[in-house]
Design an enzyme around this catalytic site. Sequence first.
Site, PDB file in Angstrom:
ATOM      1  N   CYS A 163       4.817   3.303   1.452  1.00  0.00           N
ATOM      2  CA  CYS A 163       3.380   3.561   1.338  1.00  0.00           C
ATOM      3  C   CYS A 163       2.560   2.923   2.462  1.00  0.00           C
ATOM      4  CB  CYS A 163       2.897   3.143  -0.039  1.00  0.00           C
ATOM      5  SG  CYS A 163       1.411   4.014  -0.535  1.00  0.00           S
ATOM      6  N   HIS A 193       6.788   4.487  -4.711  1.00  0.00           N
ATOM      7  CA  HIS A 193       6.953   3.186  -5.364  1.00  0.00           C
ATOM      8  C   HIS A 193       7.860   3.371  -6.587  1.00  0.00           C
ATOM      9  CE1 HIS A 193       3.558   1.444  -3.140  1.00  0.00           C
ATOM     10  NE2 HIS A 193       2.865   2.516  -3.437  1.00  0.00           N
TER      11      HIS A 193
HETATM   12  N1  GLN Z   1      -3.835   1.528   1.003  1.00  0.00           N
HETATM   13  C1  GLN Z   1      -3.017   2.710   1.256  1.00  0.00           C
HETATM   14  C2  GLN Z   1      -3.605   3.960   0.583  1.00  0.00           C
HETATM   15  O1  GLN Z   1      -4.396   3.833  -0.345  1.00  0.00           O
HETATM   16  C3  GLN Z   1      -1.604   2.471   0.751  1.00  0.00           C
HETATM   17  C4  GLN Z   1      -1.530   2.296  -0.784  1.00  0.00           C
HETATM   18  C5  GLN Z   1      -0.174   1.807  -1.258  1.00  0.00           C
HETATM   19  O2  GLN Z   1       0.536   1.081  -0.568  1.00  0.00           O
HETATM   20  N2  GLN Z   1       0.163   2.173  -2.528  1.00  0.00           N
HETATM   21  O3  GLN Z   1      -3.255   5.073   0.962  1.00  0.00           O
END
Ligand code: GLN
Length: 239
Positions: free
Chosen positions: A93, A189
Amino acid sequence: MKLTIGYLYPELFNLYGDQGNIRCLEKRLQWRGIEADVIPLAVGEWIDFGGLDLICWGGCSDREQELAAGYLREIRQDFRAFAEDGGVVLAVCAAYQLLGQYYETEHKKIEGLGILDIHTRWEQKRLVGNVVLESSLFSMPVVGFENHAGRTDSGSCMPLGRVVCGNGNNGRDGFEGVIWKNVLATYLHGPLLPRNPQVCDFLLERALSRKYGQGIVLEALPDETEQRANRFVSHNRRL
Ligand code: GLN
């Protein structure tokens, strides 16, 4: 045999239990009698990339990504050399986004490491929910959970998989993640690896082959529990 696994910036990039990926890598080595040495790579610390076999890097909010930007500039050259040389990287992510050219959040444009030829832009609506992928690399579906505002344009990069359920890179092109050399980058995730044992073993075999000679194939493990967990998501997509 032994693998040294670096956990990049655990104090910032540890959203949604992504540190579970470290535990999974470690256990699937130990269950095969292979030593695993896990090194937390703290923000601002000098990193000996030559001493690492695999780097694991997790997710975080836009705010933490902005905080990390300056530190990433310091490791950019060595990290890029590690990946170019076939170093194994699992990026989830926020980490996936920062492997690219940039991540343009609602407030600022964060420069990425430029390892992947991708870029990401923030949008108001978050992409949230379970994801099921079909990947040419694995016989099992790749499953996980996504929660991101960023929409990633992966250009001509090879995707990790085709989206069967969920949104993926941007909710539009039908693909998710990127595979480049031994870099596996994804929005999934979960943590990702416990429910996708084939993905975990893929990373471990690439790292072992790079360190000890090509073509290392790990012995199969009794993965009934892992396969049940995978099916729970791949067969119950509207959870
Ligand atoms: N901050 C990034 C987004 O909102 C990654 C989010 C995350 O790592 N779940 O796209």
